[in-house]
Design a protein around this motif. Structure first.
Motif, PDB file in Angstrom:
ATOM      1  N   VAL A   1       0.829  -1.202   0.000  1.00  9.49           N
ATOM      2  CA  VAL A   1       0.000   0.000   0.000  1.00  9.49           C
ATOM      3  C   VAL A   1       0.869   1.260   0.000  1.00  9.49           C
ATOM      4  N   ALA A   2       1.987   1.216   0.710  1.00  9.31           N
ATOM      5  CA  ALA A   2       2.898   2.367   0.715  1.00  9.31           C
ATOM      6  C   ALA A   2       3.427   2.646  -0.682  1.00  9.31           C
ATOM      7  N   ARG A   3       3.759   1.588  -1.412  1.00  9.77           N
ATOM      8  CA  ARG A   3       4.264   1.764  -2.778  1.00  9.77           C
ATOM      9  C   ARG A   3       3.164   2.314  -3.685  1.00  9.77           C
ATOM     10  N   ALA A   4       1.939   1.832  -3.524  1.00 10.60           N
ATOM     11  CA  ALA A   4       0.830   2.340  -4.327  1.00 10.60           C
ATOM     12  C   ALA A   4       0.611   3.831  -4.077  1.00 10.60           C
TER      13      ALA A   4
ATOM     14  N   LEU B   1       0.395 -23.371   6.466  1.00  9.32           N
ATOM     15  CA  LEU B   1       0.561 -24.070   5.202  1.00  9.32           C
ATOM     16  C   LEU B   1       1.641 -23.462   4.334  1.00  9.32           C
ATOM     17  N   GLU B   2       1.749 -22.139   4.399  1.00  9.07           N
ATOM     18  CA  GLU B   2       2.662 -21.460   3.476  1.00  9.07           C
ATOM     19  C   GLU B   2       3.055 -20.105   4.029  1.00  9.07           C
ATOM     20  N   ARG B   3       4.290 -19.726   3.740  1.00  4.02           N
ATOM     21  CA  ARG B   3       4.773 -18.377   4.017  1.00  4.02           C
ATOM     22  C   ARG B   3       5.374 -17.836   2.725  1.00  4.02           C
ATOM     23  N   ARG B   4       5.154 -16.581   2.458  1.00  6.73           N
ATOM     24  CA  ARG B   4       5.764 -15.994   1.268  1.00  6.73           C
ATOM     25  C   ARG B   4       5.894 -14.485   1.444  1.00  6.73           C
ATOM     26  N   THR B   5       6.656 -13.881   0.543  1.00  5.79           N
ATOM     27  CA  THR B   5       6.833 -12.433   0.536  1.00  5.79           C
ATOM     28  C   THR B   5       6.142 -11.869  -0.693  1.00  5.79           C
ATOM     29  N   THR B   6       5.293 -10.878  -0.503  1.00  2.00           N
ATOM     30  CA  THR B   6       4.558 -10.269  -1.607  1.00  2.00           C
ATOM     31  C   THR B   6       4.895  -8.785  -1.687  1.00  2.00           C
ATOM     32  N   GLU B   7       4.669  -8.210  -2.863  1.00  3.31           N
ATOM     33  CA  GLU B   7       4.998  -6.804  -3.052  1.00  3.31           C
ATOM     34  C   GLU B   7       4.137  -6.203  -4.158  1.00  3.31           C
ATOM     35  N   TYR B   8       4.182  -4.871  -4.237  1.00  6.31           N
ATOM     36  CA  TYR B   8       3.561  -4.174  -5.367  1.00  6.31           C
ATOM     37  C   TYR B   8       4.490  -4.360  -6.554  1.00  6.31           C
ATOM     38  N   HIS B   9       3.978  -4.935  -7.615  1.00  6.46           N
ATOM     39  CA  HIS B   9       4.837  -5.242  -8.759  1.00  6.46           C
ATOM     40  C   HIS B   9       4.070  -5.033 -10.056  1.00  6.46           C
ATOM     41  N   CYS B  10       4.605  -4.204 -10.946  1.00  4.49           N
ATOM     42  CA  CYS B  10       4.029  -3.997 -12.269  1.00  4.49           C
ATOM     43  C   CYS B  10       4.839  -4.793 -13.289  1.00  4.49           C
ATOM     44  N   ASN B  11       4.138  -5.511 -14.158  1.00  5.70           N
ATOM     45  CA  ASN B  11       4.824  -6.357 -15.141  1.00  5.70           C
ATOM     46  C   ASN B  11       4.840  -5.736 -16.531  1.00  5.70           C
TER      47      ASN B  11
ATOM     48  N   THR C   1       1.420   9.413   4.476  1.00  5.42           N
ATOM     49  CA  THR C   1       2.132   8.156   4.274  1.00  5.42           C
ATOM     50  C   THR C   1       1.396   7.029   4.996  1.00  5.42           C
ATOM     51  N   VAL C   2       1.727   5.807   4.618  1.00  8.96           N
ATOM     52  CA  VAL C   2       1.050   4.632   5.156  1.00  8.96           C
ATOM     53  C   VAL C   2       1.794   4.131   6.393  1.00  8.96           C
TER      54      VAL C   2
END
Length: 292
Positions: A25-28, A228-238, A169-170
């Motif tokens: 959200v901060a990146r957005a 069940l799962e751990r992961r790292t997510t981010e704001y990403h434009c492809n 800011t967030v």
């Protein structure tokens, strides 16, 4: 460090997905320069898209959340990927409204309380799955919960939150989705409802330093469960230049040739990130040839 987890009770009654989406959200906010209430609204939708998109199986699958209300911010779009990465866009990023009757940012006011939430799952083949439900509050979490109940007949609890500082800011953002699995026992339903009803807001938990694992412990208190799962997510434009070229080709040869004649440089701005792609008249003419 992971900011997303999924967990399930060992009894097979409840599954949940939890994210600390502060970085997203901060990146957005940095990209779109949104006003406070719009940041909160877009941030909630991005958080939901990450939670829902992370459940996709295929690498090329995608999930689009389109929120089209009658509020002054216009349409919102958030796209989630199987990785949990997201990107988003809002039609009118700056909307200034007074605080709501609870003294909080008026998310429903910027979204609108009349309109539709569209959930589009694209699996990379055939027609995408499109589910639609009416906006019932404009607060987004309630609208996601209502969508699951009416369009997918899945008993669901969704909580989303974004905390904004005075300088816009967030401070933090996050959310969770908890769902009852088929055959869930009545006792499990009672325990989950009690836990949800006594939980502090997600932003308060994050402000207190609680991690997604900690929040799972609160949400699933009284159950034996496993992560069940751990992961790292981010704001990403492809976006890429090649993608933009394909979009320009779809415009048609005549329009591309006219653009080449009218301006020395044609700029194409990505809706989801700050990238600007520039094309010379010769490059546009080359694309026009491909469009013929």
């Amino acid at each position: 460090m992971s900011n997303y987890i999924s967990a399930m009770t060992k009894s097979g009654d409840v599954v949940c997905y939890i994210i600390d989406s502060t970085n997203i959200v901060a990146r957005a906010e940095q990209i779109h320069k949104t006003s406070a209430a719009v940041t909160a609204a877009l941030g909630r939708l991005l958080t939901a898209a990450s939670l829902m998109g992370s459940r996709l199986k295929g690498e090329t699958d995608s999930l689009n959340l389109q929120l089209k209300g009658n509020g002054p911010a216009g349409s919102f779009l958030a796209i989630g990927e199987p990785s949990g990465d997201v990107r988003g866009y809002v039609q009118n990023p700056i909307v200034e409204l007074s605080l709501n009757q609870h003294g909080k940012l008026d998310v429903a006011g910027v979204v609108g309380r009349d309109g539709y939430l569209h959930v589009i799952r694209d699996y990379g083949f055939g027609e995408p799955y499109i589910g639609t439900s009416p906006i019932i509050s404009g607060e987004i979490a309630e609208d996601i919960t209502h969508y699951y109940a009416t369009s997918e007949q899945t008993p669901t609890v969704c909580a989303l939150g974004v905390l904004i500082d005075k300088d816009l800011t967030v401070i933090n953002a996050g959310g969770f989705i908890a769902q009852l699995l088929p055959g869930a026992k009545e006792k499990a339903i009672e325990i989950l409802e009690a836990n949800v009803n006594t939980m502090p807001p997600i932003t308060q938990l994050l402000s207190d330093g609680r991690s997604p694992e900690d929040i799972a412990g609160i949400l699933l208190s009284g159950f034996e469960y496993e992560i069940l799962e751990r992961r790292t997510t981010e704001y990403h434009c492809n976006c890429t230049r090649e993608r933009v070229e394909r979009i320009l080709i779809s415009v048609g040869a005549d329009d591309l040739e006219q653009m080449a004649e009218e301006q020395p440089v044609t700029e194409v701005n990505c809706h989801f990130c700050p990238k600007v792609y520039r094309f010379s008249p010769d490059e546009l003419r080359s694309l026009a040839e491909q469009a013929k």
